[in-house]
Design a protein around this motif. Structure first.
Motif, short mmCIF file in Angstrom:
data_model
loop_
_atom_site.label_atom_id
_atom_site.label_comp_id
_atom_site.label_asym_id
_atom_site.label_seq_id
_atom_site.Cartn_x
_atom_site.Cartn_y
_atom_site.Cartn_z
N VAL A 67 0.87 -1.12 -0.01
CA VAL A 67 -0.01 0.05 0.09
C VAL A 67 0.75 1.34 0.10
O VAL A 67 0.36 2.30 -0.66
CB VAL A 67 -0.85 -0.04 1.31
CG1 VAL A 67 -1.78 1.44 1.44
CG2 VAL A 67 -2.13 -1.19 1.04
N ASP A 70 2.02 2.78 -3.59
CA ASP A 70 1.04 3.77 -4.15
C ASP A 70 1.13 5.09 -3.49
O ASP A 70 1.23 5.97 -4.16
CB ASP A 70 -0.28 3.24 -3.88
CG ASP A 70 -0.60 1.70 -4.50
OD1 ASP A 70 0.27 1.54 -5.49
OD2 ASP A 70 -1.22 1.18 -4.20
N LEU A 73 4.01 6.70 -4.86
CA LEU A 73 3.84 7.27 -6.11
C LEU A 73 3.26 8.44 -6.36
O LEU A 73 3.68 9.33 -6.80
CB LEU A 73 3.06 6.09 -7.00
CG LEU A 73 2.74 6.32 -8.24
CD1 LEU A 73 4.08 5.94 -9.11
CD2 LEU A 73 2.01 5.22 -8.54
N VAL A 74 2.38 8.41 -5.55
CA VAL A 74 1.47 9.76 -5.44
C VAL A 74 2.34 10.96 -4.91
O VAL A 74 2.24 11.99 -5.26
CB VAL A 74 0.10 9.52 -4.68
CG1 VAL A 74 -0.54 10.94 -4.19
CG2 VAL A 74 -0.85 8.55 -5.13
N LEU A 77 4.55 12.24 -7.43
CA LEU A 77 3.86 12.85 -8.35
C LEU A 77 3.48 14.16 -8.23
O LEU A 77 3.46 15.10 -8.78
CB LEU A 77 2.87 12.02 -9.00
CG LEU A 77 3.22 11.18 -10.19
CD1 LEU A 77 1.75 10.32 -10.50
CD2 LEU A 77 3.64 11.92 -11.36
N ILE A 78 3.00 14.31 -6.81
CA ILE A 78 2.32 15.71 -6.50
C ILE A 78 3.41 16.77 -5.81
O ILE A 78 3.27 17.88 -6.07
CB ILE A 78 1.48 15.23 -5.39
CG1 ILE A 78 0.07 14.53 -5.94
CG2 ILE A 78 0.82 16.67 -4.78
CD1 ILE A 78 -0.23 15.41 -7.38
N PHE A 80 6.26 17.72 -6.50
CA PHE A 80 7.10 18.94 -7.30
C PHE A 80 6.24 20.21 -7.65
O PHE A 80 6.50 21.21 -8.02
CB PHE A 80 7.54 18.19 -8.34
CG PHE A 80 6.56 18.08 -9.66
CD1 PHE A 80 6.81 19.07 -10.75
CD2 PHE A 80 5.75 17.19 -9.65
CE1 PHE A 80 5.86 18.84 -11.78
CE2 PHE A 80 4.80 17.00 -10.68
CZ PHE A 80 4.98 17.63 -11.94
N LEU A 81 4.75 19.88 -7.59
CA LEU A 81 4.04 20.81 -7.74
C LEU A 81 4.38 22.11 -6.69
O LEU A 81 4.22 23.24 -7.20
CB LEU A 81 2.46 20.59 -7.58
CG LEU A 81 1.64 20.06 -8.73
CD1 LEU A 81 0.61 19.70 -8.04
CD2 LEU A 81 1.55 21.10 -9.55
N ILE A 84 7.11 23.89 -7.89
CA ILE A 84 7.05 24.73 -8.90
C ILE A 84 6.17 26.10 -8.49
O ILE A 84 6.40 27.22 -9.01
CB ILE A 84 5.98 23.93 -10.03
CG1 ILE A 84 6.72 22.93 -10.62
CG2 ILE A 84 5.41 24.74 -11.08
CD1 ILE A 84 5.98 22.01 -11.57
N GLY A 85 5.45 25.89 -7.48
CA GLY A 85 4.78 27.14 -6.83
C GLY A 85 5.65 27.99 -6.36
O GLY A 85 5.81 29.29 -6.42
N TYR A 88 7.58 29.96 -9.17
CA TYR A 88 6.77 30.79 -9.56
C TYR A 88 6.62 31.98 -8.96
O TYR A 88 6.94 33.22 -9.29
CB TYR A 88 5.31 30.27 -9.87
CG TYR A 88 4.39 31.20 -10.29
CD1 TYR A 88 4.59 31.94 -11.59
CD2 TYR A 88 3.03 31.61 -9.68
CE1 TYR A 88 3.55 32.64 -11.88
CE2 TYR A 88 2.35 32.42 -10.09
CZ TYR A 88 2.64 33.07 -11.15
OH TYR A 88 1.72 33.88 -11.76
#
Lengths: 94, 146
Positions: A67, A70, A73-74, A77-78, A80-81, A84-85, A88
């Protein structure tokens, strides 16, 4: 910590993987506290999320619990947002 | 706001991956960790990535509908799935009714909890995207786009 009956896998997990991840966390926090500029701190936070992914993967392997893979993985994937913020925000501020 | 070529190229293939992952998390939510809320947050984060890369207008064009429509339809689906048990079976509200006779490949058994989760996912996507669009729009109005 090492005891009789500990196979190579447990030895590797206890003495190599977990210490490496933990030392990385310490160095990331040093850079986070002392970092002379804002981008240094942001890179430190990004690296901490990477270490978190590694810890989840190590935990999944150690406990035979898929478990957490997963979850890793999430998170991978998330997170790095957020970086990026921050990028910015720096780009906008300058 | 100057567009980054690297971010735009990465976004083009990351958005479908994150959306697929959100559907996967939604569908496994009955037996394992996951569910509508997390899946909705993942889908909304995919659109937030698109906002970062291409700007708010492109993201709204990709979404196609207003986020308020997503919220309304999600609430409607959730309410409908909750009302099936009292209307057709005379059982308390929000009782989970499953179709036991067959299983869809990849999805599993169909039932009212699945549709309730889909409704929750739509509501979460709508609410989060309303917030993201409002924040990004305010940002662009403030002249942040240098």
């Amino acid at each position: 910590m090492i005891a009789f009956g500990m196979d190579l896998f447990d030895f590797f997990m206890v003495w190599v993987i977990v210490p490496a991840l933990s030392i990385t966390v310490v160095f990331c926090f040093i850079r986070l506290v002392r970092g002379p500029s804002l981008p240094d701190r942001i890179v430190a936070v990004d690296k901490l999320s990477g270490v978190a992914v590694g810890m989840m993967a190590a935990y999944a392997v150690a406990t035979d619990n898929s478990v957490f893979l997963d979850v890793a993985l999430v998170v991978a994937l998330i997170t790095f947002l957020g970086t990026i913020g921050f990028a910015y925000y720096i780009d906008r501020r300058s | 706001m100057n567009r980054s070529l690297i971010l735009m190229t990465a976004t083009r293939y990351l958005v479908p991956i994150i959306l697929m992952l959100s559907v996967f998390i939604l569908l496994r939510g009955h037996n394992e960790p996951g569910g509508g809320f997390v899946g909705g947050l993942l889908a909304a984060s995919a659109f937030a990535l698109y906002v970062f890369a291409f700007g708010i207008k492109e993201a709204q064009r990709l979404l196609g509908v207003h986020p308020l429509a997503l919220i309304g339809s999600g609430l409607f689906i959730s309410l409908g799935s909750a009302l099936i048990a009292p209307i057709f079976f005379g059982e308390p509200l929000m009782t989970g009714k499953w179709i036991d006779t067959f299983e869809l490949p990849g999805i599993g058994k169909l039932g009212t909890p699945l549709f309730f989760d889909i409704g929750v996912m739509l509501v979460v996507v709508g609410v989060t995207l309303l917030i993201v669009f409002a924040l990004a729009g305010e940002d662009e109005q403030l002249g942040g786009g240098s």
